[in-house]
Design a protein around this motif. Structure first.
Motif: not given
Length: 476
Positions: A232-250
């Motif tokens: 679950l910790a890995v999932g939460a960390i990955f979401f933090a970077f998913q939303i950052y990579g996704d939005f800042s990437g856009y």
């Protein structure tokens, strides 16, 4: 049309060639072309939604002109109200009507009055929250006398619908972007090359970091009761970077694309995961939205000039409204409230402005104190992101509570390969944290090294890019 789609791969070079080689002789030709291209880009999802953005543009263009002409302050205010009602009305109907209807129904049902909610079967127009706020800023600034209304209808419509940032920002101010449509634009090779670098970096963040993280995140959040705390910790960390990579990437792709056409957009992210407290984080995350709320909501409410309770009230309002802007769900409101709670101690202790410079400024290595500050800030931010991602507040609490168990010491049972891509992301962003993006290598004099890095990033995108995922912020 998606930035990471085959269609856009053909659309962009065709638009570039037409813009600089066919329609370059007259400014009005270029602006007209941009308007047509923007409507094609937006209409690619559903051409019917073009009627909304066109109608909103007509209303704000007309209100702006009439506000300047009107000698009466009362009439000016009425025109501003008309603009606000139209823009927020569209937003309310398409984005929030069902939420309020269902919430009201649930409230009455809880006290014994049974009735079903009235809901609308409508699709949320892509990017409506972004272009609504952009065009509202124009009318507000004209009303306040900060901006002269434009009489050039093509320039104004192109400003509202400018395709690089139309769907997910940055939310540009009319005071910055609109004047660029009046100015003759000449091709700047250095600016265009830097734009291509930023596009490449944005694609890396989206296709490699965000989309690879998304695979694990979806798996973990959809079945969180079946996993250990470490997973679950890995999932939460990955979401933090998913939303950052996704939005800042856009945002990187949008800003880089704008540079190809001679426009300069505001920076929307400034390496937020290197923040030393939550106040610094919010100065670096989604800057265009944070500053919009600051200038058009927080300051008009009194900002931080009043007494203690006024400051606290305004802080909670700004964070809760920011959460509600993201979506019609109680999870977003709770996420905003949680960030307000995080921010409150800094406000009360008057420490919310102590970190205004870059971390480890003019240094290569970070201090132990700064490591501690960054880790604490990232941890509480990641916990808040759990509620942002959760389907309900109950699921969010269940997920967070499950993090605190002995199974945190076990090995995660999901693919942890995305950590490698996150590591690459952090290395580049750390080395170039004083720049506008993580691939701004213009000061690197050895051309072979520069091109080697570009080639490496391109090959990583080519071979390790995950299956295409839609941009998270398209739903907002």
């Amino acid at each position: 049309m998606l930035f990471n789609s085959i269609e856009y791969l053909f659309f962009l070079p065709i638009a570039f060639i037409l813009y600089w080689f066919v329609f370059h002789k007259r400014l009005n030709f270029q602006n007209t072309l941009l308007l047509v291209l923007s409507y094609i880009f937006y209409g690619w999802w559903d051409w019917r939604f073009l009627s909304l953005i066109i109608f909103s543009s007509i209303i704000d263009y007309t209100c702006g002109l009439q506000i300047e002409k009107s000698p009466s302050k009362k009439t000016k205010k009425r025109l501003l109200i008309v603009s606000m009602i139209v823009n927020l009305g569209f937003l309310g109907v398409f984005k929030y009507f069902n939420f309020f209807s269902e919430s009201l129904s649930n409230a009455f049902n809880s006290v014994g009055y049974q009735f079903g909610p009235l809901t609308l079967e409508v699709i949320l127009p892509v990017g409506i929250s972004f272009y609504t706020f952009q065009t509202m800023s124009y009318t507000i600034d004209v009303y306040k006398g900060k901006l002269k209304p434009t009489k050039n209808i093509i320039s104004f419509f192109a400003f509202v619908s400018f395709f690089p940032q139309l769907v997910a920002g940055p939310i540009e101010r009319a005071t910055n972007l609109l004047p660029q449509f009046y100015t003759k634009r000449r091709f700047d090779y250095k600016n265009a090359v830097n734009g291509l670098r930023q596009i490449l970096w944005g694609l890396f963040k989206k296709i490699v970091v965000a989309d690879n993280c998304a695979i694990v995140v979806n798996q973990v959040f959809d079945n969180h009761l079946d996993y250990s705390a470490s997973t679950l910790a890995v999932g939460a960390i990955f979401f933090a970077f998913q939303i950052y990579g996704d939005f800042s990437g856009y945002s990187d792709i949008a800003i880089g694309t704008s540079r190809l056409f001679g426009f300069n957009l505001m920076q929307n992210f400034a390496f937020p995961y290197f923040s030393r407290d939550i106040a610094e984080f919010w100065r670096r995350w989604h800057i265009s939205l944070s500053t919009w709320f600051r200038d058009y909501l927080y300051i008009p409410l009194g900002g931080s000039k009043g007494g203690l309770w006024l400051k606290i009230r305004n802080t909670f309002i700004i964070f809760i409204v920011s959460g509600f802007w993201h979506g019609a769900n109680w999870t977003f409101i709770f996420w905003g409230t949680l960030n307000a709670i995080y921010f409150l101690p800094l406000l009360l202790l008057k420490r919310n402005r102590i970190h205004t410079n870059n971390i480890a400024e003019n240094k290569l290595f970070i201090s132990f104190t700064e490591i501690y500050q960054v880790l604490i800030t990232f941890t509480i931010t990641t916990i808040a992101w759990v509620f942002f991602r959760a389907e309900s507040i109950e699921q969010g609490f269940s997920y967070v509570i499950s993090l605190f168990s002995k199974s945190m010491l076990t090995m995660p049972s999901v693919d942890i390969k995305p950590f490698l891509f996150i590591f690459i992301l952090l290395i580049f962003e750390w080395l170039f944290r004083d720049k506008k993006h993580g691939l701004e290598l213009s000061n690197l004099k050895i051309a072979s090294i520069r091109w080697g890095i570009y080639t490496l990033i391109f090959m990583i995108i080519l071979f390790f890019g995950a299956q295409s995922q839609s941009f998270i912020y398209f739903q907002f």
